[in-house]
Design an enzyme around this catalytic site. Structure first.
Site, mmCIF file in Angstrom:
data_model
loop_
_atom_site.group_PDB
_atom_site.id
_atom_site.type_symbol
_atom_site.label_atom_id
_atom_site.label_comp_id
_atom_site.label_asym_id
_atom_site.label_seq_id
_atom_site.Cartn_x
_atom_site.Cartn_y
_atom_site.Cartn_z
ATOM 1 N N ASN A 52 0.841 -1.189 0.000
ATOM 2 C CA ASN A 52 0.000 0.000 0.000
ATOM 3 C C ASN A 52 0.881 1.245 0.000
ATOM 4 O O ASN A 52 1.972 1.275 0.566
ATOM 5 C CB ASN A 52 -1.001 -0.009 1.159
ATOM 6 C CG ASN A 52 -0.392 -0.178 2.536
ATOM 7 O OD1 ASN A 52 0.533 -0.960 2.729
ATOM 8 N ND2 ASN A 52 -0.928 0.539 3.513
ATOM 9 N N GLU A 54 0.204 5.234 0.656
ATOM 10 C CA GLU A 54 -0.758 6.265 1.067
ATOM 11 C C GLU A 54 -0.363 7.625 0.511
ATOM 12 O O GLU A 54 0.754 7.819 0.015
ATOM 13 C CB GLU A 54 -0.853 6.308 2.593
ATOM 14 C CG GLU A 54 -1.457 5.049 3.167
ATOM 15 C CD GLU A 54 -1.603 5.075 4.671
ATOM 16 O OE1 GLU A 54 -2.294 4.191 5.185
ATOM 17 O OE2 GLU A 54 -1.022 5.963 5.344
ATOM 18 N N ASN A 55 -1.291 8.556 0.626
ATOM 19 C CA ASN A 55 -1.098 9.900 0.111
ATOM 20 C C ASN A 55 -1.759 10.870 1.078
ATOM 21 O O ASN A 55 -2.802 10.541 1.657
ATOM 22 C CB ASN A 55 -1.737 9.985 -1.285
ATOM 23 C CG ASN A 55 -1.402 11.261 -2.004
ATOM 24 O OD1 ASN A 55 -1.930 12.317 -1.690
ATOM 25 N ND2 ASN A 55 -0.518 11.150 -2.985
ATOM 26 N N TYR A 58 -5.951 11.554 1.062
ATOM 27 C CA TYR A 58 -6.224 10.149 1.380
ATOM 28 C C TYR A 58 -6.792 9.308 0.249
ATOM 29 O O TYR A 58 -6.384 8.182 0.046
ATOM 30 C CB TYR A 58 -7.162 10.041 2.585
ATOM 31 C CG TYR A 58 -6.564 10.518 3.889
ATOM 32 C CD1 TYR A 58 -5.187 10.612 4.073
ATOM 33 C CD2 TYR A 58 -7.379 10.873 4.942
ATOM 34 C CE1 TYR A 58 -4.648 11.041 5.267
ATOM 35 C CE2 TYR A 58 -6.848 11.302 6.150
ATOM 36 C CZ TYR A 58 -5.490 11.391 6.306
ATOM 37 O OH TYR A 58 -4.965 11.807 7.499
ATOM 38 N N GLU A 65 -2.946 -4.746 -3.309
ATOM 39 C CA GLU A 65 -3.469 -5.620 -4.351
ATOM 40 C C GLU A 65 -3.497 -4.907 -5.700
ATOM 41 O O GLU A 65 -3.081 -5.462 -6.721
ATOM 42 C CB GLU A 65 -4.896 -6.083 -4.001
ATOM 43 C CG GLU A 65 -4.995 -6.834 -2.692
ATOM 44 C CD GLU A 65 -5.289 -5.957 -1.480
ATOM 45 O OE1 GLU A 65 -5.985 -6.440 -0.571
ATOM 46 O OE2 GLU A 65 -4.828 -4.788 -1.430
ATOM 47 N N CYS A 97 -10.242 -4.773 0.463
ATOM 48 C CA CYS A 97 -11.343 -3.806 0.490
ATOM 49 C C CYS A 97 -12.256 -4.030 -0.724
ATOM 50 O O CYS A 97 -11.916 -4.772 -1.658
ATOM 51 C CB CYS A 97 -10.798 -2.384 0.498
ATOM 52 S SG CYS A 97 -10.093 -1.819 -1.075
ATOM 53 N N CYS A 100 -10.668 -3.173 -4.134
ATOM 54 C CA CYS A 100 -9.714 -4.187 -4.613
ATOM 55 C C CYS A 100 -10.436 -5.429 -5.103
ATOM 56 O O CYS A 100 -10.008 -6.061 -6.071
ATOM 57 C CB CYS A 100 -8.714 -4.544 -3.523
ATOM 58 S SG CYS A 100 -7.477 -3.253 -3.293
#
EC number: 3.5.4.5
Length: 152
Positions: A52, A54-55, A58, A65, A97, A100
């Site tokens: 993953n 992140e940014n 968000y 995945e 999630c 995904c």
């Protein structure tokens, strides 16, 4: 704990889970502190890993995945045998999630998904198990009642 996937030799499963755990180590998650790794197995044995990312904005973050699948697709792959997913959750298996699940569904609904724990235990599911009665690319080819002016 785990089951053996259709057509799988068990020697493939544990290394795939191990690779997803290794991918988790590269996670960029300064906001959630929730590391996730994925290892995607193509039919020819090639493995693509992802973590993953992140940014600060968000909703622009990427899941592990989707990162692994995007790497595979950018390398010319479109068909997959399995994906293993890892996190730091001790008491439950990590689960993808909803976004995904739909992203994985784009590439079929009968490939295996191995949900794992840090101790290497896993639970096997399929995309169909995770996203029943799903919408996929083949649905766009089905006969429709309405068409646009240009015939599509």
């Amino acid at each position: 704990l785990g089951t053996v996937a259709r057509g799988f030799n068990p020697v493939w499963i544990k290394p795939l889970i191990h690779q997803s755990q290794g991918a988790k180590e590269f996670a960029y998650c300064p906001y959630s502190k929730f590391r996730v790794g994925a290892a995607l197995l193509a039919h020819d044995g090639t493995v693509f890993t992802g973590c993953n990312v992140e940014n600060a904005s968000y909703n622009l973050g990427l899941c592990a995945e989707r990162t692994a699948i995007a790497k595979a697709v950018s390398g010319g792959y479109r068909s997959f045998k399995a994906i293993a997913i890892a996190s730091d959750l001790e008491d439950q298996f990590i689960s993808p999630c909803g976004g995904c699940r739909q992203f994985m569904r784009e590439f079929g609904d009968h490939w295996s998904v191995f949900l794992s724990k840090p101790d290497g235990s896993y639970k096997e599911m399929t995309i169909e198990d995770l996203l029943p009665v799903s919408f996929g690319p083949e649905d766009l080819k089905k006969k429709r009642l309405f068409t646009t002016e240009n015939g599509s």
